[in-house]
Design a protein around this motif. Structure first.
Motif, PDB file in Angstrom:
ATOM      1  N   ALA A   1      -5.824  -2.509   2.656  1.00 12.95           N
ATOM      2  CA  ALA A   1      -6.857  -1.469   2.713  1.00 12.95           C
ATOM      3  C   ALA A   1      -6.596  -0.517   3.879  1.00 12.95           C
ATOM      4  N   ALA A   2      -6.173  -1.055   5.034  1.00 15.23           N
ATOM      5  CA  ALA A   2      -5.867  -0.215   6.194  1.00 15.23           C
ATOM      6  C   ALA A   2      -4.698   0.725   5.884  1.00 15.23           C
ATOM      7  N   LEU A   3      -3.651   0.203   5.242  1.00 20.92           N
ATOM      8  CA  LEU A   3      -2.515   1.045   4.861  1.00 20.92           C
ATOM      9  C   LEU A   3      -2.948   2.135   3.879  1.00 20.92           C
ATOM     10  N   THR A   4      -3.807   1.775   2.941  1.00 19.95           N
ATOM     11  CA  THR A   4      -4.317   2.746   1.970  1.00 19.95           C
ATOM     12  C   THR A   4      -5.052   3.874   2.678  1.00 19.95           C
ATOM     13  N   LEU A   5      -5.913   3.530   3.615  1.00 22.81           N
ATOM     14  CA  LEU A   5      -6.697   4.537   4.337  1.00 22.81           C
ATOM     15  C   LEU A   5      -5.792   5.443   5.165  1.00 22.81           C
ATOM     16  N   ILE A   6      -4.831   4.850   5.864  1.00 23.09           N
ATOM     17  CA  ILE A   6      -3.917   5.643   6.697  1.00 23.09           C
ATOM     18  C   ILE A   6      -3.123   6.631   5.834  1.00 23.09           C
ATOM     19  N   CYS A   7      -2.613   6.129   4.703  1.00 24.23           N
ATOM     20  CA  CYS A   7      -1.828   6.996   3.822  1.00 24.23           C
ATOM     21  C   CYS A   7      -2.668   8.150   3.294  1.00 24.23           C
ATOM     22  N   SER A   8      -3.940   7.891   3.004  1.00 21.00           N
ATOM     23  CA  SER A   8      -4.799   8.954   2.485  1.00 21.00           C
ATOM     24  C   SER A   8      -5.021  10.054   3.511  1.00 21.00           C
ATOM     25  N   PHE A   9      -4.821   9.745   4.790  1.00 13.11           N
ATOM     26  CA  PHE A   9      -4.979  10.740   5.844  1.00 13.11           C
ATOM     27  C   PHE A   9      -3.671  11.459   6.172  1.00 13.11           C
ATOM     28  N   VAL A  10      -2.538  10.746   6.084  1.00 12.36           N
ATOM     29  CA  VAL A  10      -1.261  11.336   6.528  1.00 12.36           C
ATOM     30  C   VAL A  10      -0.391  11.795   5.370  1.00 12.36           C
ATOM     31  N   GLY A  11      -0.611  11.295   4.145  1.00 12.79           N
ATOM     32  CA  GLY A  11       0.100  11.829   2.988  1.00 12.79           C
ATOM     33  C   GLY A  11       1.481  11.269   2.744  1.00 12.79           C
ATOM     34  N   PHE A  12       1.699   9.971   2.982  1.00 13.46           N
ATOM     35  CA  PHE A  12       3.004   9.357   2.716  1.00 13.46           C
ATOM     36  C   PHE A  12       2.961   8.588   1.388  1.00 13.46           C
ATOM     37  N   GLU A  13       2.592   9.276   0.318  1.00 11.82           N
ATOM     38  CA  GLU A  13       2.372   8.591  -0.952  1.00 11.82           C
ATOM     39  C   GLU A  13       3.618   7.882  -1.488  1.00 11.82           C
ATOM     40  N   ILE A  14       4.767   8.554  -1.432  1.00 12.89           N
ATOM     41  CA  ILE A  14       5.973   7.935  -1.988  1.00 12.89           C
ATOM     42  C   ILE A  14       6.305   6.648  -1.248  1.00 12.89           C
ATOM     43  N   VAL A  15       6.213   6.674   0.073  1.00 11.45           N
ATOM     44  CA  VAL A  15       6.479   5.469   0.861  1.00 11.45           C
ATOM     45  C   VAL A  15       5.468   4.384   0.519  1.00 11.45           C
ATOM     46  N   PHE A  16       4.211   4.775   0.409  1.00  8.40           N
ATOM     47  CA  PHE A  16       3.158   3.808   0.124  1.00  8.40           C
ATOM     48  C   PHE A  16       3.355   3.174  -1.250  1.00  8.40           C
ATOM     49  N   PHE A  17       3.622   3.987  -2.266  1.00 11.27           N
ATOM     50  CA  PHE A  17       3.781   3.438  -3.610  1.00 11.27           C
ATOM     51  C   PHE A  17       5.055   2.603  -3.730  1.00 11.27           C
ATOM     52  N   ALA A  18       6.105   2.977  -2.992  1.00 15.33           N
ATOM     53  CA  ALA A  18       7.318   2.152  -2.980  1.00 15.33           C
ATOM     54  C   ALA A  18       7.027   0.790  -2.355  1.00 15.33           C
ATOM     55  N   LEU A  19       6.312   0.790  -1.235  1.00 17.66           N
ATOM     56  CA  LEU A  19       5.928  -0.464  -0.590  1.00 17.66           C
ATOM     57  C   LEU A  19       5.032  -1.291  -1.498  1.00 17.66           C
ATOM     58  N   THR A  20       4.091  -0.641  -2.173  1.00 21.44           N
ATOM     59  CA  THR A  20       3.206  -1.333  -3.101  1.00 21.44           C
ATOM     60  C   THR A  20       3.992  -1.997  -4.224  1.00 21.44           C
ATOM     61  N   ALA A  21       4.978  -1.279  -4.757  1.00 20.37           N
ATOM     62  CA  ALA A  21       5.795  -1.842  -5.830  1.00 20.37           C
ATOM     63  C   ALA A  21       6.555  -3.079  -5.354  1.00 20.37           C
ATOM     64  N   VAL A  22       7.125  -3.009  -4.153  1.00 15.36           N
ATOM     65  CA  VAL A  22       7.858  -4.151  -3.609  1.00 15.36           C
ATOM     66  C   VAL A  22       6.920  -5.342  -3.418  1.00 15.36           C
ATOM     67  N   LEU A  23       5.720  -5.082  -2.924  1.00 13.91           N
ATOM     68  CA  LEU A  23       4.741  -6.157  -2.756  1.00 13.91           C
ATOM     69  C   LEU A  23       4.400  -6.800  -4.098  1.00 13.91           C
ATOM     70  N   ILE A  24       4.205  -5.977  -5.115  1.00 12.84           N
ATOM     71  CA  ILE A  24       3.875  -6.512  -6.437  1.00 12.84           C
ATOM     72  C   ILE A  24       5.025  -7.372  -6.960  1.00 12.84           C
ATOM     73  N   TRP A  25       6.252  -6.884  -6.811  1.00 15.13           N
ATOM     74  CA  TRP A  25       7.403  -7.656  -7.284  1.00 15.13           C
ATOM     75  C   TRP A  25       7.479  -9.005  -6.584  1.00 15.13           C
ATOM     76  N   PHE A  26       7.321  -8.983  -5.263  1.00 13.13           N
ATOM     77  CA  PHE A  26       7.438 -10.221  -4.486  1.00 13.13           C
ATOM     78  C   PHE A  26       6.339 -11.212  -4.862  1.00 13.13           C
ATOM     79  N   ILE A  27       5.093 -10.730  -4.897  1.00 12.27           N
ATOM     80  CA  ILE A  27       3.963 -11.612  -5.217  1.00 12.27           C
ATOM     81  C   ILE A  27       4.078 -12.150  -6.635  1.00 12.27           C
ATOM     82  N   THR A  28       4.486 -11.291  -7.552  1.00 10.34           N
ATOM     83  CA  THR A  28       4.585 -11.694  -8.953  1.00 10.34           C
ATOM     84  C   THR A  28       5.668 -12.751  -9.161  1.00 10.34           C
TER      85      THR A  28
END
Length: 498
Positions: free
Chosen positions: A31-58
């Motif tokens: 949630a903290a990363l989501t909020l920070i990204c919404s303020f600074v605009g690093f969407e590609i980095v955020f979504f790439a990190l999110t994808a890696v997290l999903i792959w690892f957890i899955t």
């Protein structure tokens, strides 16, 4: 393959990493990363990190519970500077680099999720088990895919959008039913995730109020309320939908009065969006929660005291600052119960229904021949701001019957073998369903994803409750037989002694 993954999972380092993802700290960090990204605009980095997290957890996680936080929160990372909505009008989200990157990540992520469904042992099976809401959701998905078929102006875009919306209603229902391990603490974990979403949205609203000139000449200018991922109605709708989670925590947690006050603060955020539909649906839910918590729960006395104190404070505050409050919320008094053109839209929808009453005219047939909303949205067409009118017009009587069946099965699921957990989910789903009778929330992709996730949670809770009830029934059936056999033996022994 699965056996090899299990061996990797048993590594001590992997155990520590996975324990973090299973903990209550991972949703907070995400949630903290989501909020920070919404303020600074690093969407590609955020979504790439999110994808890696999903792959690892899955691939390595024993349970899919950590993915719940990602499903609920990821969309709120889109920043204002990159939103296509006025006044920002950015082309960033339409650019080839962004679309290519996110599209590639999405395809790989979907493949990984499907691999988990197919290759791993499941905790349930929608197709072989007996989930309560299965056929209603399947029927609704089929009706959405068939939207506008046989209509003269049918296009491939209707099929594509129908598949996307059907997917959003169905996929996480299937996925979490198959992969989520239900525990007694799961509902509290889900409520905390939804509460974090409330916090993220509320802080985004605060930032917008402080820096985006929302208050003009002492009054709220509703159409200046634009967050990266949506405008005022979207923000108010999602905040209203998630607010009941805070009241559920007020019911369950030891110091629940803190969550109770946060729930009231979250609803105040809904009011600040000037979204009348969200305020109305949210107010009904909040009032129901207030009444329930004043009757039952761990903090009845504290909540009753809080109700009295807050009521007095609000009344005094409104008397003292009445003029300022009326000026600030002038939008409400100006619009009142004005329908904002909805009656005309609904009438147009029913006219479209009469043109193709079986399967409708499809989603991409314009809602009127000579005008539209011209909403800044590259995927979703203009819609009718009412779920039933939308289904009548776009999917015909087939869609209406399928949705009605779905609602009926949803009510059965929520109240059969009743639990407070399913009441919590029901209130959240009810807010979204109620708002969608005057706005277009449920046909937007993201709310439908959360909707399907919550239905899966209802199914898991119902299955757990049913298993407990069946176990008690089996024990009760065995107990009298044992007593009866003992009694007969005693009678025989007494007879022999005689």
């Amino acid at each position: 393959m699965y056996e090899k993954i299990c061996k990797v999972r048993e590594n001590p380092v992997m155990q520590k990493i996975l324990s973090f993802f299973d903990s209550e700290w991972f949703p907070v960090a995400y949630a903290a990363l989501t909020l920070i990204c919404s303020f600074v605009g690093f969407e590609i980095v955020f979504f790439a990190l999110t994808a890696v997290l999903i792959w690892f957890i899955t691939l390595f996680g024993r349970d899919s519970k950590p993915l719940l936080a990602i499903v609920v929160l990821f969309i709120y990372a889109i920043s204002q500077r990159h939103t296509p909505q006025p006044p920002y009008n950015s082309d960033y989200l339409y650019g080839t680099p962004f679309l290519a990157t996110v599209g590639t990540l999405a395809v790989i992520t979907l493949g990984v999720l499907v691999f988990r469904l197919v290759a791993y042992p499941s905790t349930g099976n929608v197709f072989r088990g007996r989930p309560v809401a299965r056929w209603g959701l399947f029927a609704l998905a089929a009706a959405l895919i068939l939207n506008g078929v046989f209509y003269g102006e049918y296009t491939f875009a209707n099929l594509l959008l129908g598949v996307v919306i059907a997917f959003s209603f169905l996929f996480f229902y299937i996925y979490f039913y198959h992969t989520l391990e239900w525990k007694d603490t799961t509902a509290v974990s889900v409520a905390r995730i939804l509460s974090l979403a409330c916090g993220v949205i509320f802080l985004q609203l605060v930032e917008a109020y402080l820096f985006d000139g929302i208050i003009v000449d002492g009054s709220i200018a509703k159409y200046n309320i634009v967050l990266g991922w949506g405008m005022s109605n979207n923000a108010g709708g999602m905040l209203a939908m998630f607010t009941p989670a805070l009241f559920y925590l007020a019911y369950k947690e030891k110091h629940g009065w803190i969550y109770y006050l946060l729930g009231l603060l979250s609803f105040f955020g809904v009011i600040m969006t000037c979204s009348r539909t969200s305020v109305l649906a949210g107010a009904v839910a909040v009032l129901a929660c207030i009444v329930l918590l004043a009757i039952r729960g761990r903090n009845v006395r504290a909540i009753r005291i809080a109700d009295i104190v807050l009521a007095v404070c609000v009344i005094v505050f409104c008397i003292i600052f009445r003029a300022k409050i009326l000026e600030l919320f002038q939008y409400y008094s100006d619009r009142g119960f004005d329908d904002s053109g909805r009656f005309e839209i609904w009438l147009n929808g029913m006219k479209r229904f009469l043109q193709a009453p079986i399967f409708g005219v499809g989603f991409y047939t314009p809602i009127a021949p000579d005008w539209s909303y011209n909403i800044e949205n590259w995927l979703l067409p203009d819609m009718y701001h009412n779920t039933y009118v939308q289904l009548f017009a776009s999917c015909g009587i087939v869609g209406v019957l399928a949705y009605t069946l779905h609602l009926g099965q949803g009510l059965v699921l929520c109240f059969r073998k009743f639990t407070p957990e399913r009441l919590f989910y029901f209130i959240v789903l009810l807010v979204l369903t109620g708002m969608s009778m005057a706005d277009n929330h449920i046909f937007h992709i993201f709310p439908a994803l959360v909707y399907s996730m919550l239905f899966a949670l209802c199914e898991k809770d119902y299955g757990h409750k049913k298993a407990q009830a069946d176990s008690k029934t089996a024990e009760a059936e065995c107990a009298p037989q044992t007593v009866s056999e003992g009694s007969e033996a005693e009678k025989t022994q007494e007879g022999e002694q005689a």
